[in-house]
Design a protein around this motif. Structure first.
Motif, short mmCIF file in Angstrom:
data_model
loop_
_atom_site.label_atom_id
_atom_site.label_comp_id
_atom_site.label_asym_id
_atom_site.label_seq_id
_atom_site.Cartn_x
_atom_site.Cartn_y
_atom_site.Cartn_z
N SER A 193 120.21 -77.94 37.22
CA SER A 193 120.46 -76.61 36.67
C SER A 193 119.76 -75.53 37.48
O SER A 193 118.57 -75.66 37.82
CB SER A 193 119.98 -76.55 35.21
N ILE A 194 120.48 -74.46 37.79
CA ILE A 194 119.89 -73.32 38.48
C ILE A 194 119.10 -72.47 37.49
O ILE A 194 118.01 -71.97 37.80
CB ILE A 194 120.98 -72.47 39.17
N ALA A 195 119.63 -72.31 36.28
CA ALA A 195 119.05 -71.40 35.29
C ALA A 195 117.63 -71.78 34.88
O ALA A 195 116.75 -70.92 34.75
CB ALA A 195 119.96 -71.34 34.06
N ASN A 196 117.38 -73.08 34.69
CA ASN A 196 116.04 -73.48 34.21
C ASN A 196 115.08 -73.88 35.32
O ASN A 196 113.99 -74.40 35.06
CB ASN A 196 116.16 -74.61 33.19
N GLY A 197 115.47 -73.67 36.58
CA GLY A 197 114.57 -73.92 37.71
C GLY A 197 114.62 -75.32 38.28
O GLY A 197 113.92 -75.62 39.24
N GLU A 198 115.45 -76.20 37.69
CA GLU A 198 115.55 -77.57 38.21
C GLU A 198 116.05 -77.61 39.65
O GLU A 198 115.58 -78.40 40.46
CB GLU A 198 116.48 -78.41 37.33
N MET A 199 117.02 -76.73 39.94
CA MET A 199 117.59 -76.71 41.29
C MET A 199 116.55 -76.29 42.31
O MET A 199 116.42 -76.92 43.38
CB MET A 199 118.80 -75.78 41.34
N ALA A 200 115.82 -75.21 42.04
CA ALA A 200 114.80 -74.74 42.98
C ALA A 200 113.75 -75.83 43.22
O ALA A 200 113.31 -76.05 44.36
CB ALA A 200 114.14 -73.47 42.45
N ASN A 201 113.35 -76.51 42.16
CA ASN A 201 112.37 -77.60 42.30
C ASN A 201 112.93 -78.74 43.13
O ASN A 201 112.23 -79.31 43.99
CB ASN A 201 111.97 -78.09 40.91
N TYR A 202 114.21 -79.09 42.91
CA TYR A 202 114.87 -80.15 43.69
C TYR A 202 114.92 -79.78 45.17
O TYR A 202 114.60 -80.62 46.04
CB TYR A 202 116.29 -80.37 43.15
N LEU A 203 115.27 -78.55 45.46
CA LEU A 203 115.38 -78.11 46.86
C LEU A 203 114.02 -78.11 47.55
O LEU A 203 113.91 -78.45 48.73
CB LEU A 203 116.02 -76.72 46.92
N LYS A 204 112.97 -77.73 46.83
CA LYS A 204 111.64 -77.65 47.44
C LYS A 204 110.98 -79.02 47.60
O LYS A 204 110.29 -79.27 48.59
CB LYS A 204 110.74 -76.75 46.59
N THR A 205 111.18 -79.89 46.63
CA THR A 205 110.46 -81.17 46.64
C THR A 205 111.24 -82.30 47.32
O THR A 205 110.63 -83.17 47.96
CB THR A 205 110.11 -81.60 45.21
N ILE A 206 112.56 -82.31 47.19
CA ILE A 206 113.37 -83.40 47.76
C ILE A 206 113.99 -83.02 49.10
O ILE A 206 113.96 -83.79 50.06
CB ILE A 206 114.49 -83.82 46.77
N VAL A 207 114.53 -81.80 49.18
CA VAL A 207 115.30 -81.39 50.36
C VAL A 207 114.40 -80.82 51.45
O VAL A 207 114.49 -81.22 52.63
CB VAL A 207 116.39 -80.38 49.98
#
Length: 523
Positions: free
Chosen positions: A286-300
Motif C-alpha cells: 500500500s502506498i497510502a499507509n507507507g508500506e510501499m515506501a518501506n518496501y522500496l527503502k528496505t528491499i529495493v
C-alpha cells in the motif's frame, strides 16, 4: 354517391397500409443503428485546444488516440483517407510506461514520416543496455553500425510524445480528432457499421464509416466482441522519477537483476530518470499507509547500484510513487467485417523489454501497405477476408518481441529453484561473453532482427551453455538432475508462449493461405 365514398375510403386505406409497410421495412433494415444527428465538428489544434472542422463523412473511424491511434490516423490520412478519431481524453497523458522506443520502432517511425515527433520533447537517445547482477555489470550495445548516426532508441515522457503525434495527425485536413467516449460498436447483420459515443458535453452521437479500427488501449472495453481476450497480469510496475541522477552508463537503459524481480532505470529527459520496480503478483504494498515506501527503502534500495542509491531514496522520500499492472495478452482475433483491433487493445506483452510501441508501429506499416491498393472499402466481408493476411504478416516482428518479453521476464525473476538460479546466472554470463552472444539477443530485443528462429536458438544456447557449466569438468548425479530440470524448465518457459503466438504463423507464415491473399478487385 354512397358507393363512391366507400370506394374512396377503401383506396385511402390501401395507400395508408402501403405507406406504413414501407416505414416498417426501412426501420427493420436499419435496426440497431441510429443515424448520426450531426457531424464531428472538433479537431485538436497545435496548442491542444479544439478548433472547428467539417467531417460529414469518414472512410475510417479510429477509436483512441494513443501511440497506435495517433500514428495510424496520420498514416491513413497521409494516404488520402478521410479519418475520424474519437479519443476519450485529449489532454496530455501521464503514464509510467510507453517511454522507451527501441531502435526498430524508431525505424518504423521514420518509415511512417513521424520521426520529428521525438523532437522538441527533450527525448534522449538510447544506445543499449547495462545489465547488473550481484555487484557485476556488463554493457550491451545496440548493433547500429550499419545505420545512420541518428538511428538509436529514444526515451521520453509518454504524454509529450503522444501530444506531438496528435498535433501532427490533426494538421492534415482530412483527419478529424474529437474528444468523446465510445460506448459501443454499431452492428448490422454481423457487420460493424460505426460507433456510438458520448461527447465531452454529454451528447449521445453515432458515427459511421466503412472500417472501424479499435485502438483504445490496454483497458479496452470494446475488444471482447472482436477477439478472445486472455489477459494475464504477472506483476506490477512501481514507478518513480529520479531527478538529476547520473546513471553508470549514460544514454543506456539499466536492468538490475534484483530479488525478487528486475528493476529498470532509463532517462526520460535531460534531468529526469525513470525507475520501474517490478513487483511479482497482482498485489502490491500500500502506498497510502507507507508500506510501499518501506518496501522500496528496505528491499529495493540496497540492490540498486551505489551511483543511483541517493537519488533513488530521495525519489521515494518525495512520495510521487505510482503503480501500474503489467498485462500480457496474445493476439486472438475474431475477424469481423467492418472492424479491426490494433495496439494494446489487440496484443500486449510484459513491458520489461520496452517492445510495445515497436510492435504497434510495425503493425501500422503492415496495415498501411495492405490498404494502399484499395480505393473502395465499402465491401466489408471482402475487406475482412483480405485483411486476414494482416494477422499473419505481422507475426515475425510481433511474435519475436512478444516471446522475448515473456521469456526474458521469467528468466530474470529470482527463484529458490536451483535450476532456475542456474538459468538466470547463465543468461547474465552468456550476454557478458560479447560478440554474437550479446549482439544476437540485443538485436532481437531492439526490433532490428525480428526473427523467431534466431530467438529460439539463442534461448536454448543459454540453456545449453548453463548445462555445460553444470556438467564440466565432472558430472555428478546431482548436477545431471539439475541440468535435466534446467532444460525442462527452459522448455516450460518458451514453448507455452510460442504456442499462444501460433507455431505455424510464427515460424512458417508462408504456409498460411492468408499470407498470399491479393487485394480484392473492383467489379
Amino acid at each position: 354517391m354512397a358507393d363512391s365514398y366507400v370506394l374512396g375510403w377503401i383506396l385511402c386505406s390501401v395507400m395508408a397500409l402501403v405507406a406504413l409497410c414501407g416505414v416498417v421495412l426501412r426501420r427493420q433494415k436499419w435496426k440497431g443503428i441510429s443515424m448520426r444527428t450531426e457531424p464531428v465538428k472538433t479537431v485538436l489544434t497545435r496548442n491542444g485546444e479544439c478548433g472547428s472542422a467539417d467531417a460529414s463523412h469518414a472512410d475510417i473511424i479510429i477509436v483512441g488516440a494513443g501511440v497506435a491511434g495517433s500514428a495510424l490516423a496520420h498514416t491513413l490520412g497521409k494516404d488520402g483517407r478521410r479519418v475520424q478519431v474519437i479519443e476519450r481524453d485529449l489532454s496530455e497523458p501521464d503514464r509510467i510506461v510507453g517511454e522507451l522506443l527501441q531502435p526498430g520502432g524508431y525505424l518504423k517511425l521514420i518509415e511512417l514520416g513521424l520521426e520529428d515527433c521525438v523532437e522538441e520533447i527533450d527525448a534522449q537517445q538510447v544506445f543499449g543496455y547495462a545489465l547488473f547482477k550481484d555487484g557485476k555489470h556488463t554493457q550491451l550495445s545496440y548493433p547500429l553500425e550499419k545505420f545512420h548516426s541518428d538511428v538509436s532508441g529514444r526515451s521520453f515522457h509518454n504524454g509529450r510524445f503522444i501530444q506531438r503525434m496528435r498535433e501532427k495527425s490533426a494538421s492534415l485536413p482530412n483527419v478529424h480528432l474529437e474528444q468523446g467516449t465510445v460506448t459501443s460498436l454499431l452492428e448490422e447483420k454481423g457487420i460493424i457499421r460505426g460507433v456510438q459515443y458520448k461527447t465531452k458535453d454529454g451528447r449521445e452521437l453515432t458515427a459511421f464509416a466503412s472500417l472501424t479500427i479499435v485502438c483504445d488501449g490496454c483497458f479496452s472495453n470494446l475488444r471482447r466482441s472482436l477477439c478472445n481476450p486472455k489477459v494475464d497480469i504477472p506483476s506490477s510496475f512501481v514507478g518513480l522519477v529520479l531527478e538529476n541522477c547520473h546513471l553508470p552508463y549514460s544514454n543506456h537503459g539499466h536492468v538490475i537483476l534484483a530479488d525478487p524481480s528486475p528493476i529498470l532505470f532509463y532517462p526520460i529527459s535531460s534531468t529526469e530518470t525513470r525507475c520501474l520496480v517490478d513487483v511479482p503478483g497482482q498485489k502490491v504494498p500500500s502506498i497510502a499507509n507507507g508500506e510501499m515506501a518501506n518496501y522500496l527503502k528496505t528491499i529495493v534500495a540496497p540492490q540498486v547500484p551505489p551511483e543511483i542509491y541517493d537519488s533513488f531514496v530521495a525519489a521515494v522520500d518525495k512520495g510521487n510513487i505510482r503503480t501500474m499492472p503489467n498485462r500480457s495478452m496474445p493476439a486472438a482475433p475474431h475477424p469481423t467485417p467492418g472492424a479491426l483491433l490494433m495496439g494494446d487493445a489487440f496484443n500486449m506483452r510484459h513491458p520489461l523489454t520496452g517492445g510495445g510501441m515497436t510492435v504497434a508501429l510495425s503493425d501500422i506499416v503492415v496495415l498501411r501497405d495492405l490498404l494502399r491498393p484499395l480505393h473502395d472499402l465499402n465491401d466489408a466481408p471482402m475487406l475482412c477476408k483480405y485483411l486476414e493476411s494482416f494477422y499473419t504478416l505481422r507475426k515475425p516482428v510481433a511474435s519475436t518481441i512478444n516471446t522475448l518479453a515473456g521469456a526474458l521476464y521469467k528468466v530474470f525473476c529470482a527463484s529458490p529453484d536451483q535450476a532456475r538460479k542456474e538459468m538466470r546466472q547463465a543468461c547474465f554470463d552468456y550476454l557478458s561473453l560479447g560478440g554474437v552472444c550479446s549482439a544476437g539477443p540485443i538485436s532481437l530485443l531492439s526490433g532490428l532482427n525480428p526473427r523467431p528462429l534466431s530467438l529460439v536458438l539463442h534461448f536454448f544456447a543459454v540453456a545449453i551453455y548453463s548445462l555445460g557449466r553444470l556438467l564440466l569438468p565432472f558430472p555428478s548425479p546431482k548436477r545431471i538432475w539439475i541440468g535435466a530440470r534446467l532444460i525442462s524448465g527452459a522448455s516450460g518457459i518458451i514453448f507455452p508462449i510460442i504456442k499462444a503466438e501460433g507455431v505455424r504463423q510464427m515460424f512458417f507464415p508462408a504456409t498460411v493461405p492468408a499470407y498470399y491473399r491479393a487485394p480484392p478487385t473492383v467489379k
